[in-house]
Design an enzyme around this catalytic site. Structure first.
Site, short mmCIF file in Angstrom:
data_model
loop_
_atom_site.label_atom_id
_atom_site.label_comp_id
_atom_site.label_asym_id
_atom_site.label_seq_id
_atom_site.Cartn_x
_atom_site.Cartn_y
_atom_site.Cartn_z
N ARG A 175 0.85 -1.19 0.00
CA ARG A 175 0.00 0.00 0.00
C ARG A 175 0.89 1.23 0.00
O ARG A 175 2.10 1.14 0.15
CB ARG A 175 -1.02 -0.01 1.15
CG ARG A 175 -0.70 -0.69 2.43
CD ARG A 175 0.43 -0.10 3.21
NE ARG A 175 0.25 1.33 3.39
CZ ARG A 175 1.21 2.17 3.64
NH1 ARG A 175 2.48 1.75 3.74
NH2 ARG A 175 1.00 3.45 3.79
N GLY A 176 0.24 2.42 -0.17
CA GLY A 176 0.99 3.67 -0.29
C GLY A 176 1.09 4.05 -1.76
O GLY A 176 1.49 3.22 -2.59
N ALA A 177 0.71 5.30 -2.08
CA ALA A 177 0.50 5.67 -3.48
C ALA A 177 1.70 5.41 -4.41
O ALA A 177 1.55 4.74 -5.44
CB ALA A 177 0.05 7.12 -3.55
N ARG A 226 -7.48 0.04 -6.33
CA ARG A 226 -7.58 1.09 -5.31
C ARG A 226 -7.68 2.41 -6.08
O ARG A 226 -6.68 2.91 -6.61
CB ARG A 226 -6.37 1.06 -4.36
CG ARG A 226 -6.31 -0.24 -3.57
CD ARG A 226 -5.52 -0.10 -2.30
NE ARG A 226 -6.16 0.78 -1.35
CZ ARG A 226 -5.50 1.37 -0.34
NH1 ARG A 226 -4.21 1.15 -0.17
NH2 ARG A 226 -6.13 2.16 0.50
N GLN A 277 -1.77 1.73 10.03
CA GLN A 277 -0.51 1.94 9.30
C GLN A 277 0.47 2.76 10.13
O GLN A 277 1.68 2.64 9.97
CB GLN A 277 -0.77 2.67 7.96
CG GLN A 277 -1.48 1.84 6.92
CD GLN A 277 -2.98 2.05 6.97
OE1 GLN A 277 -3.55 2.25 8.04
NE2 GLN A 277 -3.64 1.98 5.84
N ASP A 302 -2.44 11.00 -1.72
CA ASP A 302 -2.73 9.98 -2.73
C ASP A 302 -3.17 10.59 -4.06
O ASP A 302 -2.94 10.01 -5.12
CB ASP A 302 -3.81 9.02 -2.23
CG ASP A 302 -3.19 7.96 -1.33
OD1 ASP A 302 -2.79 8.30 -0.21
OD2 ASP A 302 -3.05 6.81 -1.79
N ASN A 322 -5.88 12.17 1.19
CA ASN A 322 -4.91 11.34 1.91
C ASN A 322 -5.68 10.49 2.92
O ASN A 322 -6.91 10.61 3.05
CB ASN A 322 -3.85 12.21 2.58
CG ASN A 322 -2.69 11.40 3.13
OD1 ASN A 322 -2.11 10.58 2.40
ND2 ASN A 322 -2.35 11.58 4.39
N LYS A 323 -4.99 9.64 3.61
CA LYS A 323 -5.61 8.69 4.55
C LYS A 323 -6.67 9.35 5.43
O LYS A 323 -6.46 10.46 5.92
CB LYS A 323 -4.48 8.08 5.41
CG LYS A 323 -4.90 7.12 6.48
CD LYS A 323 -5.77 5.98 6.01
CE LYS A 323 -5.19 5.19 4.86
NZ LYS A 323 -6.20 4.31 4.21
O1 MRU Z 1 -4.43 3.13 2.50
P1 MRU Z 1 -2.95 3.37 2.37
O2 MRU Z 1 -2.16 2.77 3.46
O3 MRU Z 1 -2.46 2.98 0.99
O4 MRU Z 1 -2.81 4.93 2.49
C1 MRU Z 1 -1.55 5.51 2.32
C2 MRU Z 1 -1.56 6.96 2.57
O5 MRU Z 1 -2.58 7.55 2.83
C3 MRU Z 1 -0.27 7.69 2.38
O6 MRU Z 1 -0.26 8.82 3.18
C4 MRU Z 1 -0.19 8.07 0.90
O7 MRU Z 1 -0.17 6.95 0.07
C5 MRU Z 1 0.86 8.99 0.51
S1 MRU Z 1 2.49 8.80 1.08
C6 MRU Z 1 3.11 7.43 0.39
#
Ligand code: MRU
Length: 332
Positions: free
Chosen positions: A44-46, A85, A188, A229, A239-240
């Site tokens: 996970r993570g953009a 996603r 996370q 994201d 973002n999250k």
């Molecule tokens: O749901 P996730 O764990 O993929 O969410 C990730 C985030 O919200 C990060 O802050 C985002 O991807 C940017 S930083 C890599």
């Protein structure tokens, strides 16, 4: 820290759902299995999803190359991968880059297509280090930094977006302590960001998400730094989930709120934050904790994975190219 291995015949991923307690590597040869792993948050993570998306198209190409239905096969793979996603811009973007090469350049060899994937990954490292070089200039000595979710090496090729800046800041004496929002429902923050900071011996405290405004009001937080994201052309940041409430609290308490993200996070087709598609995940993630129910049976939940922070609440967005001040520029 190594979290992804690109091989000519398979993809290897460090299973992020097993962290921090177990470091387990998973091997993928079928893009459909990768899509399942993406949906299950094993990766996970953009930005890293972008690399995984690119590699998934390559795996689909290996499956269909030499067959008459190559185009249809990789197109179908693209549709499945890109919707796994929907909020993280890089997933579909990077998958499309590889898809376009496969469809438009017929004479290329397998090794050429693999090189495209490798190039996307290598670029990620460069972008990450450039973002960090820009952003740590915003930190004052001995800052107490608050962050949300995980935006470090587990989410990005290289040191990270927001967390990369925090790590660099610590090395330069600009960070005293990091407050990590646990980041419900999938943790996370408490599982992954603390795992990364522990490895680097950076002092941190895990806090429950709802305590962040109180810490701010007590003067314990000097700056908030998060990733993104997807960003609208006005500078509204997806973002999250929980990022928006952090930004509101930071603004109320006069604390700078910084977003660190690669420039590709800006989506030219999205004018404002309301237009960003926000992923909704299974209700069970909220209603169960470690497999145990936490609400009466038949309870329902709402589980948005992301929220949108309006640009007016953001002090600065740092990309690998520049620092943007969205609240004063209004339009980017
Ligand atoms: O749901 P996730 O764990 O993929 O969410 C990730 C985030 O919200 C990060 O802050 C985002 O991807 C940017 S930083 C890599």
């Amino acid at each position: 820290m190594e979290v992804i291995r690109l091989n000519r015949d398979c993809l290897e991923l460090l299973d992020q759902t097993s962290l921090p307690h177990k470091e387990e590597w998973l091997v993928f040869r079928d893009y459909r299995e990768v899509v399942k792993a993406i949906k299950d948050m094993k990766v996970r993570g953009a930005p890293i999803l972008g690399v995984v998306g690119a590699m998934s198209i390559y795996l689909a190409y290996l499956e269909y190359k030499g067959k008459t239905d190559l185009d249809a096969g990789v197109m179908e793979a693209f549709n499945i991968i890109s919707s796994a996603r929907p909020t993280a811009r890089e997933l579909a973007l990077r998958a499309k880059e590889v898809l376009d090469v496969i469809i438009n350049y017929r004479d290329l060899q397998v090794s050429d297509i693999f090189e495209v994937v490798e190039k996307i990954a290598t670029e990620g490292y460069i972008i990450s280090s450039r973002m960090i070089a820009q952003a740590f200039t915003l930190l004052k000595p001995r800052s107490r930094v608050l962050t949300h979710c995980n935006s470090g090496s587990l989410a990005v090729m290289g040191e990270g977006t927001a967390l990369g800046v925090i790590k660099e800041g610590y090395k330069r004496g600009l960070v005293e302590v990091v407050y990590i929002n646990e980041t419900r429902p999938l943790l996370q923050g408490s599982r992954l960001t603390s795992y990364e900071l522990k490895k680097e011996s950076i002092p941190y405290r895990v806090i429950v998400d709802s305590s962040a405004p109180y810490l701010m009001s007590k003067g314990l937080v000097d700056i908030v730094i998060v990733g993104a994201d997807r960003i609208s052309m006005k500078g509204d940041v997806a973002n999250k989930i929980g990022t928006y409430s952090l930004a509101v609290s930071a603004a109320y308490n006069g604390i700078p709120f910084i977003v660190v993200a690669p420039s590709v996070t800006f989506d030219p087709s999205i004018r404002e934050g309301n237009d960003i598609i926000i992923e909704e995940r299974d209700e069970s993630e909220v209603l169960y904790f470690n497999g145990n129910p936490v609400a009466p049976s038949d309870s329902r939940a709402v589980n948005y994975a992301f929220d949108v922070t309006p640009h007016q609440l953001i002090t600065a967005i740092v990309t690998e190219e520049k620092i943007i001040y969205p609240s004063s520029e209004g339009r980017l």
